[in-house]
Design a protein around this motif. Structure first.
Motif, PDB file in Angstrom:
ATOM      1  N   LEU A 121      60.817 -19.360  45.245  1.00  0.00           N
ATOM      2  CA  LEU A 121      59.848 -18.386  45.747  1.00  0.00           C
ATOM      3  C   LEU A 121      59.420 -18.727  47.169  1.00  0.00           C
ATOM      4  CD1 LEU A 121      57.668 -17.898  42.538  1.00  0.00           C
ATOM      5  CD2 LEU A 121      59.371 -16.299  43.473  1.00  0.00           C
ATOM      6  N   GLN A 122      59.181 -20.003  47.428  1.00  0.00           N
ATOM      7  CA  GLN A 122      58.786 -20.405  48.780  1.00  0.00           C
ATOM      8  C   GLN A 122      59.886 -20.103  49.793  1.00  0.00           C
ATOM      9  OE1 GLN A 122      57.356 -24.528  48.559  1.00  0.00           O
ATOM     10  NE2 GLN A 122      55.321 -23.647  48.828  1.00  0.00           N
ATOM     11  N   SER A 123      61.136 -20.376  49.427  1.00  0.00           N
ATOM     12  CA  SER A 123      62.238 -20.123  50.365  1.00  0.00           C
ATOM     13  C   SER A 123      62.429 -18.634  50.618  1.00  0.00           C
ATOM     14  CB  SER A 123      63.543 -20.763  49.881  1.00  0.00           C
ATOM     15  OG  SER A 123      64.025 -20.091  48.737  1.00  0.00           O
ATOM     16  N   ASN A 124      61.893 -17.793  49.732  1.00  0.00           N
ATOM     17  CA  ASN A 124      61.933 -16.345  49.929  1.00  0.00           C
ATOM     18  C   ASN A 124      60.598 -15.804  50.437  1.00  0.00           C
ATOM     19  OD1 ASN A 124      64.607 -14.999  48.950  1.00  0.00           O
ATOM     20  ND2 ASN A 124      64.238 -16.767  47.624  1.00  0.00           N
ATOM     21  N   ARG A 125      59.704 -16.701  50.862  1.00  0.00           N
ATOM     22  CA  ARG A 125      58.407 -16.366  51.452  1.00  0.00           C
ATOM     23  C   ARG A 125      57.523 -15.531  50.531  1.00  0.00           C
ATOM     24  NH1 ARG A 125      59.590 -14.174  57.231  1.00  0.00           N
ATOM     25  NH2 ARG A 125      57.476 -13.496  56.799  1.00  0.00           N
ATOM     26  N   VAL A 126      57.630 -15.805  49.238  1.00  0.00           N
ATOM     27  CA  VAL A 126      56.814 -15.104  48.240  1.00  0.00           C
ATOM     28  C   VAL A 126      55.524 -15.883  48.023  1.00  0.00           C
ATOM     29  CG1 VAL A 126      56.664 -14.487  45.794  1.00  0.00           C
ATOM     30  CG2 VAL A 126      58.774 -14.032  47.070  1.00  0.00           C
ATOM     31  N   ASN A 127      54.382 -15.168  48.073  1.00  0.00           N
ATOM     32  CA  ASN A 127      53.109 -15.806  47.735  1.00  0.00           C
ATOM     33  C   ASN A 127      52.257 -14.949  46.802  1.00  0.00           C
ATOM     34  OD1 ASN A 127      52.153 -13.888  49.572  1.00  0.00           O
ATOM     35  ND2 ASN A 127      52.030 -15.382  51.231  1.00  0.00           N
ATOM     36  N   ASN A 128      52.747 -13.764  46.418  1.00  0.00           N
ATOM     37  CA  ASN A 128      52.061 -12.883  45.471  1.00  0.00           C
ATOM     38  C   ASN A 128      52.961 -12.688  44.262  1.00  0.00           C
ATOM     39  OD1 ASN A 128      50.188 -12.300  47.626  1.00  0.00           O
ATOM     40  ND2 ASN A 128      51.658 -10.796  48.366  1.00  0.00           N
ATOM     41  N   LEU A 129      52.399 -12.777  43.073  1.00  0.00           N
ATOM     42  CA  LEU A 129      53.201 -12.617  41.863  1.00  0.00           C
ATOM     43  C   LEU A 129      52.625 -11.541  40.963  1.00  0.00           C
ATOM     44  CD1 LEU A 129      53.845 -16.358  40.912  1.00  0.00           C
ATOM     45  CD2 LEU A 129      55.367 -14.800  42.148  1.00  0.00           C
ATOM     46  N   ASP A 146      50.176 -22.094  36.036  1.00  0.00           N
ATOM     47  CA  ASP A 146      50.954 -22.871  36.994  1.00  0.00           C
ATOM     48  C   ASP A 146      51.092 -22.156  38.332  1.00  0.00           C
ATOM     49  OD1 ASP A 146      51.152 -24.884  35.142  1.00  0.00           O
ATOM     50  OD2 ASP A 146      53.252 -24.509  34.637  1.00  0.00           O
ATOM     51  N   ALA A 147      51.174 -20.837  38.323  1.00  0.00           N
ATOM     52  CA  ALA A 147      51.226 -20.080  39.581  1.00  0.00           C
ATOM     53  C   ALA A 147      49.944 -20.295  40.379  1.00  0.00           C
ATOM     54  CB  ALA A 147      51.446 -18.600  39.294  1.00  0.00           C
ATOM     55  N   VAL A 148      48.813 -20.243  39.697  1.00  0.00           N
ATOM     56  CA  VAL A 148      47.530 -20.482  40.355  1.00  0.00           C
ATOM     57  C   VAL A 148      47.471 -21.911  40.890  1.00  0.00           C
ATOM     58  CG1 VAL A 148      45.024 -20.638  39.978  1.00  0.00           C
ATOM     59  CG2 VAL A 148      46.312 -18.684  39.077  1.00  0.00           C
ATOM     60  N   ALA A 149      47.965 -22.866  40.121  1.00  0.00           N
ATOM     61  CA  ALA A 149      47.982 -24.264  40.565  1.00  0.00           C
ATOM     62  C   ALA A 149      48.858 -24.452  41.806  1.00  0.00           C
ATOM     63  CB  ALA A 149      48.466 -25.172  39.442  1.00  0.00           C
ATOM     64  N   HIS A 150      49.878 -23.599  41.952  1.00  0.00           N
ATOM     65  CA  HIS A 150      50.760 -23.637  43.128  1.00  0.00           C
ATOM     66  C   HIS A 150      50.242 -22.755  44.258  1.00  0.00           C
ATOM     67  CE1 HIS A 150      54.013 -26.164  41.723  1.00  0.00           C
ATOM     68  NE2 HIS A 150      54.128 -25.462  40.611  1.00  0.00           N
ATOM     69  N   ASN A 151      49.030 -22.239  44.112  1.00  0.00           N
ATOM     70  CA  ASN A 151      48.358 -21.445  45.139  1.00  0.00           C
ATOM     71  C   ASN A 151      48.961 -20.072  45.411  1.00  0.00           C
ATOM     72  OD1 ASN A 151      46.273 -23.330  45.679  1.00  0.00           O
ATOM     73  ND2 ASN A 151      47.755 -24.559  46.818  1.00  0.00           N
ATOM     74  N   TYR A 152      49.584 -19.461  44.415  1.00  0.00           N
ATOM     75  CA  TYR A 152      50.015 -18.076  44.588  1.00  0.00           C
ATOM     76  C   TYR A 152      48.773 -17.202  44.474  1.00  0.00           C
ATOM     77  CZ  TYR A 152      54.778 -19.658  44.317  1.00  0.00           C
ATOM     78  OH  TYR A 152      55.955 -20.297  44.583  1.00  0.00           O
ATOM     79  N   GLN A 153      48.631 -16.250  45.416  1.00  0.00           N
ATOM     80  CA  GLN A 153      47.485 -15.352  45.414  1.00  0.00           C
ATOM     81  C   GLN A 153      47.914 -14.005  45.942  1.00  0.00           C
ATOM     82  OE1 GLN A 153      44.084 -16.826  47.481  1.00  0.00           O
ATOM     83  NE2 GLN A 153      44.214 -18.831  46.551  1.00  0.00           N
ATOM     84  N   PRO A 154      47.664 -12.943  45.273  1.00  0.00           N
ATOM     85  CA  PRO A 154      47.153 -12.901  43.910  1.00  0.00           C
ATOM     86  C   PRO A 154      48.259 -13.101  42.883  1.00  0.00           C
ATOM     87  CG  PRO A 154      47.468 -10.671  44.700  1.00  0.00           C
ATOM     88  CD  PRO A 154      47.829 -11.602  45.845  1.00  0.00           C
ATOM     89  N   VAL A 155      47.842 -13.398  41.678  1.00  0.00           N
ATOM     90  CA  VAL A 155      48.725 -13.392  40.511  1.00  0.00           C
ATOM     91  C   VAL A 155      48.206 -12.256  39.634  1.00  0.00           C
ATOM     92  CG1 VAL A 155      49.595 -14.667  38.531  1.00  0.00           C
ATOM     93  CG2 VAL A 155      49.087 -15.884  40.667  1.00  0.00           C
ATOM     94  N   THR A 156      49.052 -11.272  39.408  1.00  0.00           N
ATOM     95  CA  THR A 156      48.641 -10.079  38.680  1.00  0.00           C
ATOM     96  C   THR A 156      49.402  -9.973  37.368  1.00  0.00           C
ATOM     97  OG1 THR A 156      48.213  -8.946  40.774  1.00  0.00           O
ATOM     98  CG2 THR A 156      48.453  -7.557  38.818  1.00  0.00           C
ATOM     99  N   VAL A 157      48.690  -9.758  36.281  1.00  0.00           N
ATOM    100  CA  VAL A 157      49.288  -9.559  34.964  1.00  0.00           C
ATOM    101  C   VAL A 157      49.120  -8.083  34.612  1.00  0.00           C
ATOM    102  CG1 VAL A 157      49.189 -10.163  32.505  1.00  0.00           C
ATOM    103  CG2 VAL A 157      48.724 -11.916  34.256  1.00  0.00           C
ATOM    104  N   ILE A 158      50.226  -7.408  34.298  1.00  0.00           N
ATOM    105  CA  ILE A 158      50.156  -6.007  33.899  1.00  0.00           C
ATOM    106  C   ILE A 158      49.955  -5.966  32.385  1.00  0.00           C
ATOM    107  CG2 ILE A 158      51.316  -3.774  33.851  1.00  0.00           C
ATOM    108  CD1 ILE A 158      52.828  -4.612  36.365  1.00  0.00           C
TER     109      ILE A 158
END
Length: 185
Positions: A121-129, A146-158
């Motif tokens: 994800l980092q190599s693809n410049r992704v920071n939102n999930l 784990d996404a939150v622990a890796h600082n992804y923002q926002p993390v959205t659950v549908i």
């Protein structure tokens, strides 16, 4: 429009025959009902240029790479749930990995645990999930943590594209404090 979404990935978690079909070895009761919503989420993601990551469980035929509490489900005679190359490990009908998508194999609840998901994800410049799939209190929850622990923002659950064994377990899982760490739509 695609520029707005270039830093977002859709994680499609465990939408495999063994979890979704009526005779699946690890069937999640609510799984079949969400298939149309997961299909729609994938279609929208592709239309917007969002990276689609198919997170699947695939295990050794003898279960040597599964959690200790699941090893009893595997045997030399019949293998076990989501055994690599088996029908049960395939994506449920209607979901297809296409060119440009990415498939990630995991052996535990979290898509991040002992995988290269974070570096990919980092190599693809992704920071939102955005997260869809099964099962809410286990794989969805642990991946979100784990996404939150890796600082992804926002993390959205549908919500209507995720499921658990029962509607009550699903709703209860989403109302727990873990959901406050992510956006729940």
């Amino acid at each position: 429009m695609a520029d707005k979404w270039k830093h977002t990935a859709l994680l499609v978690i465990d939408m495999q025959n063994d979890f979704i079909l009526e005779d699946g070895l690890m069937r999640v009761n609510g799984g079949k009902a969400i298939v149309p919503n997961v299909i729609r989420a994938v279609e929208i993601a592709r239309h917007r240029g969002i990276l689609v990551v198919w997170v699947v469980r695939e295990h050794d035929y003898l279960g040597r790479d599964v959690e200790l509490f699941r090893r009893h489900l595997y045997s030399p005679e019949k293998g076990g749930p989501t055994t690599k190359g088996s029908f049960g490990a395939e994506l449920v009908d209607g979901l297809v990995i296409k060119e440009g998508d990415y498939k990630l194999v995991k052996t535990r609840f979290s898509a991040f645990f002992a995988t290269h998901l974070h570096s990919f994800l980092q190599s693809n410049r992704v920071n939102n999930l955005v997260v869809v799939g099964v099962q809410t209190p286990n794989c969805i929850r642990q991946t979100v943590f784990d996404a939150v622990a890796h600082n992804y923002q926002p993390v959205t659950v549908i919500v209507d594209a995720t499921a658990a064994a029962t509607p009550e377990v699903h709703v209860d899982s989403l109302s727990k404090d873990w959901a406050s760490k992510s956006d729940v739509l």
